[in-house]
Design a protein around this motif. Structure first.
Motif, PDB file in Angstrom:
ATOM      1  N   GLY A 212      -4.693  13.122  13.930  1.00 28.43           N
ATOM      2  CA  GLY A 212      -3.398  12.800  14.091  1.00 28.43           C
ATOM      3  C   GLY A 212      -2.717  13.219  12.656  1.00 28.43           C
ATOM      4  N   PHE A 213      -3.895  13.830  11.804  1.00 28.37           N
ATOM      5  CA  PHE A 213      -3.273  14.521  10.441  1.00 28.37           C
ATOM      6  C   PHE A 213      -2.826  15.622  10.687  1.00 28.37           C
ATOM      7  N   THR A 214      -0.897  15.639   9.811  1.00 28.04           N
ATOM      8  CA  THR A 214      -0.868  16.317   9.706  1.00 28.04           C
ATOM      9  C   THR A 214      -0.381  17.752   8.901  1.00 28.04           C
TER      10      THR A 214
ATOM     11  N   GLN B 234      -8.076  17.781  -8.622  1.00 28.27           N
ATOM     12  CA  GLN B 234      -8.856  18.127  -7.531  1.00 28.27           C
ATOM     13  C   GLN B 234      -8.976  17.398  -6.210  1.00 28.27           C
ATOM     14  N   HIS B 235      -8.871  16.952  -5.653  1.00 27.46           N
ATOM     15  CA  HIS B 235      -8.601  16.228  -4.530  1.00 27.46           C
ATOM     16  C   HIS B 235      -9.764  16.365  -3.405  1.00 27.46           C
ATOM     17  N   ARG B 236     -10.254  15.951  -2.837  1.00 26.03           N
ATOM     18  CA  ARG B 236     -11.248  16.882  -1.558  1.00 26.03           C
ATOM     19  C   ARG B 236     -11.350  15.153  -0.761  1.00 26.03           C
ATOM     20  N   ASN B 237     -10.642  16.210   0.860  1.00 23.50           N
ATOM     21  CA  ASN B 237     -11.677  14.571   1.359  1.00 23.50           C
ATOM     22  C   ASN B 237     -12.748  15.611   2.410  1.00 23.50           C
ATOM     23  N   PRO B 238     -13.362  14.500   3.141  1.00 22.17           N
ATOM     24  CA  PRO B 238     -14.817  14.541   3.430  1.00 22.17           C
ATOM     25  C   PRO B 238     -14.000  15.706   5.130  1.00 22.17           C
TER      26      PRO B 238
ATOM     27  N   GLU C 166      -5.408  21.001  -6.652  1.00 20.02           N
ATOM     28  CA  GLU C 166      -6.504  22.092  -4.992  1.00 20.02           C
ATOM     29  C   GLU C 166      -6.632  20.841  -4.566  1.00 20.02           C
ATOM     30  N   MET C 167      -6.153  21.282  -3.070  1.00 16.85           N
ATOM     31  CA  MET C 167      -5.736  19.289  -2.202  1.00 16.85           C
ATOM     32  C   MET C 167      -6.440  20.485  -1.430  1.00 16.85           C
ATOM     33  N   PHE C 168      -8.277  19.599  -0.814  1.00 19.74           N
ATOM     34  CA  PHE C 168      -8.725  20.621   0.438  1.00 19.74           C
ATOM     35  C   PHE C 168      -9.074  19.556   1.025  1.00 19.74           C
TER      36      PHE C 168
ATOM     37  N   GLY D 289     -16.277   7.974   0.981  1.00 18.06           N
ATOM     38  CA  GLY D 289     -14.808   8.005   1.174  1.00 18.06           C
ATOM     39  C   GLY D 289     -13.826   7.391  -0.137  1.00 18.06           C
ATOM     40  N   PHE D 290     -12.336   7.089   0.671  1.00 18.74           N
ATOM     41  CA  PHE D 290     -12.013   6.677  -0.726  1.00 18.74           C
ATOM     42  C   PHE D 290     -12.474   4.975  -1.311  1.00 18.74           C
ATOM     43  N   VAL D 291     -11.678   4.772   0.344  1.00 18.63           N
ATOM     44  CA  VAL D 291     -12.540   2.491   0.344  1.00 18.63           C
ATOM     45  C   VAL D 291     -13.854   2.874  -0.800  1.00 18.63           C
TER      46      VAL D 291
ATOM     47  N   GLY E  28     -17.805  15.375   1.568  1.00 27.10           N
ATOM     48  CA  GLY E  28     -17.784  14.264   1.127  1.00 27.10           C
ATOM     49  C   GLY E  28     -16.020  13.884   0.575  1.00 27.10           C
ATOM     50  N   TYR E  29     -16.076  12.844  -0.877  1.00 30.15           N
ATOM     51  CA  TYR E  29     -14.735  12.406  -1.152  1.00 30.15           C
ATOM     52  C   TYR E  29     -14.984  13.053  -2.765  1.00 30.15           C
ATOM     53  N   GLN E  30     -13.886  13.345  -3.604  1.00 35.30           N
ATOM     54  CA  GLN E  30     -13.498  14.039  -4.485  1.00 35.30           C
ATOM     55  C   GLN E  30     -12.572  13.540  -5.380  1.00 35.30           C
TER      56      GLN E  30
ATOM     57  N   ASN F  14       1.973  14.184   1.768  1.00 38.58           N
ATOM     58  CA  ASN F  14       2.857  12.803   1.874  1.00 38.58           C
ATOM     59  C   ASN F  14       1.725  11.556   1.791  1.00 38.58           C
ATOM     60  N   ASP F  15       0.574  12.077   1.798  1.00 39.73           N
ATOM     61  CA  ASP F  15      -0.638  11.287   2.482  1.00 39.73           C
ATOM     62  C   ASP F  15      -1.643  11.631   0.899  1.00 39.73           C
ATOM     63  N   SER F  16      -2.463  12.430   0.527  1.00 44.01           N
ATOM     64  CA  SER F  16      -2.866  13.078  -0.116  1.00 44.01           C
ATOM     65  C   SER F  16      -2.337  13.401  -1.376  1.00 44.01           C
ATOM     66  N   VAL F  17      -1.507  14.223  -1.309  1.00 44.43           N
ATOM     67  CA  VAL F  17      -0.765  14.958  -2.725  1.00 44.43           C
ATOM     68  C   VAL F  17      -0.102  13.664  -3.346  1.00 44.43           C
ATOM     69  N   VAL F  18       0.795  12.585  -2.230  1.00 41.58           N
ATOM     70  CA  VAL F  18       0.988  11.670  -3.639  1.00 41.58           C
ATOM     71  C   VAL F  18       0.408  10.725  -4.141  1.00 41.58           C
ATOM     72  N   HIS F  19      -0.937  10.783  -4.463  1.00 38.73           N
ATOM     73  CA  HIS F  19      -1.140  10.311  -5.369  1.00 38.73           C
ATOM     74  C   HIS F  19      -1.620  11.390  -6.631  1.00 38.73           C
ATOM     75  N   GLU F  20      -1.368  12.316  -6.391  1.00 39.51           N
ATOM     76  CA  GLU F  20      -1.748  12.795  -7.802  1.00 39.51           C
ATOM     77  C   GLU F  20       0.144  13.506  -8.410  1.00 39.51           C
TER      78      GLU F  20
ATOM     79  N   GLU G 167       0.581  -1.013  -0.353  1.00 40.52           N
ATOM     80  CA  GLU G 167      -0.015  -0.101  -0.001  1.00 40.52           C
ATOM     81  C   GLU G 167       0.785   1.190   0.019  1.00 40.52           C
ATOM     82  N   LYS G 168       0.506   2.352  -0.673  1.00 35.95           N
ATOM     83  CA  LYS G 168       1.379   3.711  -0.607  1.00 35.95           C
ATOM     84  C   LYS G 168       0.902   4.247   0.811  1.00 35.95           C
ATOM     85  N   PRO G 169       2.310   4.694   1.443  1.00 34.64           N
ATOM     86  CA  PRO G 169       3.740   5.144   0.670  1.00 34.64           C
ATOM     87  C   PRO G 169       4.086   3.907   0.452  1.00 34.64           C
TER      88      PRO G 169
ATOM     89  N   PHE H 156      -0.679   1.967  -5.936  1.00 37.07           N
ATOM     90  CA  PHE H 156      -1.052   3.393  -6.234  1.00 37.07           C
ATOM     91  C   PHE H 156      -2.678   2.732  -7.298  1.00 37.07           C
ATOM     92  N   MET H 157      -3.546   2.967  -6.658  1.00 36.57           N
ATOM     93  CA  MET H 157      -5.055   1.940  -7.536  1.00 36.57           C
ATOM     94  C   MET H 157      -5.481   3.472  -8.320  1.00 36.57           C
ATOM     95  N   ARG H 158      -5.131   4.313  -8.547  1.00 38.67           N
ATOM     96  CA  ARG H 158      -6.255   5.382  -9.467  1.00 38.67           C
ATOM     97  C   ARG H 158      -5.637   4.863 -10.787  1.00 38.67           C
TER      98      ARG H 158
HETATM   99  C1  ISE Z   1      -5.126   8.531   2.141  1.00 37.07           C
HETATM  100  O1  ISE Z   1      -4.474   7.755   2.262  1.00 37.07           O
HETATM  101  C2  ISE Z   1      -5.435   7.762   0.490  1.00 37.07           C
HETATM  102  O2  ISE Z   1      -4.800   7.081   0.569  1.00 37.07           O
HETATM  103  C3  ISE Z   1      -5.898   8.604  -0.313  1.00 37.07           C
HETATM  104  O3  ISE Z   1      -6.174   7.815  -1.665  1.00 37.07           O
HETATM  105  C4  ISE Z   1      -6.215  10.175  -0.229  1.00 37.07           C
HETATM  106  O4  ISE Z   1      -7.524  10.522  -0.706  1.00 37.07           O
HETATM  107  C5  ISE Z   1      -7.026  10.723   1.538  1.00 37.07           C
HETATM  108  O5  ISE Z   1      -6.393  11.802   1.298  1.00 37.07           O
HETATM  109  C6  ISE Z   1      -5.258   9.814   2.214  1.00 37.07           C
HETATM  110  O6  ISE Z   1      -5.498   9.996   3.237  1.00 37.07           O
END
Ligand code: ISE
Length: 335
Positions: A162-164, A153-157, A225-227, A270-272, A233-235, A170-176, A95-97, A124-126
């Motif tokens: 513990g999110f920093t 656009q990457h939006r989380n709810p 745009e990382m929000f 959410g992403f799941v 919700g999750y977009q 490192n957790d989110s924009v890594v996908h982009e 799993e990432k990272p 990297f499931m995308r």
């Molecule tokens: C989460 O760890 C993920 O990998 C999700 O795909 C991502 O959208 C989310 O922002 C991360 O926190």
């Protein structure tokens, strides 16, 4: 014969993968669930008839209860596990990272290159999402001319406990970072992060939203745009601008519901759920590749290159300006 998969790490993603392997993926079964927390291991294993539980990787490897490993522990535990798995010659979906920083990711790359065959696929499931694949085909076909720009656009709810601030990158924009590399087939040359007006609805310790500008080696610009606390919700969506057209993916692809006084599309929670089908394809492809003895999905090199982009992104978050991404030489192995 079914591939015997051990799921290591029984948290949110691990438990989801147990369920997926047990019920939707063909030619595989969950033979083991590994977690330091015995209760969590047992809970996840209960979804997979016949799965044994283990408290660590070493006892699992000693018993020979698995043909392949799906590693879903937190990223800071990956390096040690991956080095052990490479030594054991065990195929792994990580799993990432890949690891939390570029130096440790490079150590994994070098160990795999020395082993001489791709054992690791990074989650990297995308890349397995139907929309991502269609867009990639349009880019590669040249039917709309040259790709000029990517808008993400990457939006989380909201942010989990513990999110920093660094995790925004490192957790989110890594996908982009991976998406831009996937779409363009190029490495990323520089990253710039800026923060403008902030939401009052997020965690006060995390500046949100953040705007990221990515430049590839040939000079293509992509922006994100990382929000993280978008509430709605999750977009995850992308618009690609070409010389002769625009392609949008990730928009309204769910059910359109009309009810009293309202019509509209559901937003995934959410992403799941948003990437459920992509995860299914990802894991099935991986199982098939392991059967065929030829793993070909996102590699440890992709994990390393994106970790280097994350370091540049975090440096830009702290000090401003565009930060160059420094990559080691790519072992010929990954060509
Ligand atoms: C989460 O760890 C993920 O990998 C999700 O795909 C991502 O959208 C989310 O922002 C991360 O926190």
């Amino acid at each position: 014969e079914d591939l015997r998969v051990a799921v290591v790490g029984a948290g949110r993603m691990g438990a989801d993968h147990v369920e997926r392997l047990a019920h939707r993926v063909q030619r595989s079964r969950v033979s083991a669930v590994v977690d330091v927390d015995a209760g969590r291991a047992a809970q996840a294993a209960s979804a997979a008839p016949g799965a044994e539980t283990f408290s660590g990787l070493a006892p699992l490897l000693e018993t020979g209860a698995a043909d392949a490993v799906l590693l879903a522990t937190p990223g800071f535990l990956h390096e040690e596990a991956l080095l052990q798995l490479i030594e054991a010659g065990m195929p792994v979906l990580c799993e990432k990272p890949l690891t939390p920083d570029a130096a440790s990711a490079l150590r994994v790359v070098q160990a795999e290159a020395a082993f001489g065959r791709q054992l690791i696929q990074v989650g990297f499931m995308r890349r397995f999402d139907a929309g991502y694949r269609r867009l990639k085909e349009v880019i590669d076909s040249g039917q709309l001319g040259e790709l000029l720009m990517l808008h993400h656009q990457h939006r989380n709810p909201n942010t989990p406990p513990g999110f920093t601030e660094e995790m925004v990158i490192n957790d989110s924009v890594v996908h982009e970072f991976d998406a831009v590399r996937f779409f363009t087939g190029e490495e990323i040359r520089s990253v710039q992060v800026r923060v403008g007006r902030r939401t009052s609805l997020g965690d006060p310790a995390v500046r949100d939203p953040q705007h990221v500008v990515i430049e590839t080696s040939s000079g293509l610009l992509a922006e994100v745009e990382m929000f993280c606390s978008a509430q709605l919700g999750y977009q995850v969506a992308t618009q690609a601008t070409f010389e002769r057209g625009v392609v949008a993916i990730g928009g309204e692809d769910g059910l359109r519901i009309t009810e009293a006084g309202h019509t509209g599309y559901e937003v995934p929670v959410g992403f799941v759920t948003r990437f459920r089908a992509a995860y299914d394809v990802e894991i099935q492809d991986w199982v098939d590749a392991v059967h065929a003895g030829a793993i070909a999905g996102p590699s440890a090199w992709d994990g390393y290159a994106t970790a280097a982009c994350c370091e540049a992104g975090v440096a830009s978050q702290r000090h401003g300006g565009a930060v160059d991404v420094a990559l080691a030489e790519r072992p010929a192995f990954y060509a």
